[in-house]
Design a protein around this motif. Sequence first.
Motif, short mmCIF file in Angstrom:
data_model
loop_
_atom_site.label_atom_id
_atom_site.label_comp_id
_atom_site.label_asym_id
_atom_site.label_seq_id
_atom_site.Cartn_x
_atom_site.Cartn_y
_atom_site.Cartn_z
N UNK A 54 -14.17 -17.77 76.36
CA UNK A 54 -14.16 -16.72 75.33
C UNK A 54 -15.04 -15.54 75.73
N UNK A 55 -16.19 -15.82 76.33
CA UNK A 55 -17.10 -14.75 76.71
C UNK A 55 -16.51 -13.87 77.81
N UNK A 109 -18.93 -3.52 67.14
CA UNK A 109 -18.21 -4.56 67.88
C UNK A 109 -17.30 -3.87 68.88
N UNK A 110 -17.46 -4.23 70.17
CA UNK A 110 -16.67 -3.57 71.21
C UNK A 110 -15.79 -4.52 72.02
N UNK A 111 -15.94 -5.83 71.80
CA UNK A 111 -15.12 -6.78 72.54
C UNK A 111 -14.94 -8.08 71.79
N UNK A 112 -13.79 -8.72 71.98
CA UNK A 112 -13.46 -9.98 71.31
C UNK A 112 -12.85 -10.95 72.31
N UNK A 113 -13.21 -12.22 72.20
CA UNK A 113 -12.62 -13.23 73.05
C UNK A 113 -12.57 -14.57 72.34
N UNK A 114 -11.53 -15.35 72.58
CA UNK A 114 -11.42 -16.64 71.91
C UNK A 114 -10.45 -17.55 72.64
N UNK A 165 -12.78 -25.08 69.82
CA UNK A 165 -12.58 -23.78 70.43
C UNK A 165 -13.86 -23.00 70.57
N UNK A 166 -13.72 -21.80 71.11
CA UNK A 166 -14.85 -20.89 71.28
C UNK A 166 -14.43 -19.50 70.85
N UNK A 167 -15.39 -18.75 70.30
CA UNK A 167 -15.12 -17.38 69.84
C UNK A 167 -16.35 -16.53 70.10
N UNK A 168 -16.17 -15.40 70.76
CA UNK A 168 -17.27 -14.55 71.16
C UNK A 168 -16.97 -13.08 70.82
N UNK A 169 -17.98 -12.40 70.31
CA UNK A 169 -17.92 -10.96 70.07
C UNK A 169 -18.95 -10.26 70.96
#
Length: 415
Positions: free
Chosen positions: A84-85, A10-15, A236-240
């Motif tokens: 999130x993305x 995992x190199x990135x997170x967004x929410x 909401x939205x959540x992206x890895x």
Amino acid sequence: MTSPRPTVVVTGLGATTPLGGTAEETWQAALAGRSGVSALDAGWVEEFELPVTFAAHLTTPVSEVLKKVETKRLDPFAQYALVAAREAWENAGAPEVDPERLASAVGTGIGGVQTLLTAWETLRTKGPRRVYPLSIPMLMPNSAAGTVSLEFGARAGAHTLVSACSSGAESIGYGAHLIREGLADVVIAGGSEASIHPLPIAGFAAMQALSTRNDSPETASRPYDTGRDGFLLGEGGAILILESEEHAKARGANIICTLSGVGVSADSYHIAAPEPEGAGASRAMADAVRDADADPTDLCHINAHATSTPVGDIAEVAAVRRAFGSAADHMAISGTKSMTGHLLGAAGALEAIFSALAIRDRLAPPTINIENLDPDVDLDIVRDTPRPLGEGDLLVLDNSFGFGGHNVALAFGSY
């Protein structure tokens, strides 16, 4: 002789969530034990005499983040995924990747329900000529995955997994599969949901699935408490950003953790109720740990599905015991929906972010609102304040279960 499968990192997170406009803001609010729940102020609450009058809205309206043309052309659930993305991509260092080695995998439980119902109302009251021309691409469940694919030029596939409340987690697991099978180097994976609308609220309430603590919204979600009476809607939205270790190391990426194991199963028991002994859920959990080439004694923390329903919470407790036996005594269990509400198809993805950050910060987030712990809960629940996870390598599990009997468990490990 087969070559070893790629390691997924995992190199990135967004929410964007009821606790914050970014992944980091959301995480810090969760560590602080903050509730993102409040009373609904929409006129339709009284218009339809809804039995539930509260939910967990985003803290940051997408109108403050997206351009007007983007909000006009996308259903809210796709808007949340895009927000999130973009954050996750920047958090990962905006990696340079061959478009044909980049994929999106963004799940949802319900999809563009707001667009669908608005279009129906327009048709019913104003006729077909007034229906918005983009209604169909906006309401499609795959519109979030498609939007993300378009945004980043992802040509290795734009995938949409729809498995109710496990959609986000299953999408992340599918992203890991794409990398392991050599079909992609980078996958933008997660989930999104925007279903705070009178019809979903009425429907869930008719099932007696929602809490009716209208007089105390912030304390309504209370996993494992004897007074729990149902979940509450969040959005909401959540992206890895998932990446092969080889690709991440070659570009000097900051690696947050590994996605070490994936477990997927089905109850084949009931369309809505969990299998009471946790047979299917326990199999997904055990498979995820086995897939990580680990032992139950390596597992230190579980971000539980823990929706605050009387039946569901106990079924999950039974599943944890069935999967791990006495090893579960030493696992710190967190129910973060007590703060975020239930984001349905985005829930597992947000809780995957919490799992990754638990490893980064070596902290298990708290479960709030437990006044009287249910005596049938014989696990170590993290209550009110974060729990240090100690030294050494960490292995963390993210559980997600959905209507239809879907079970997904993701195992994240130290890097």
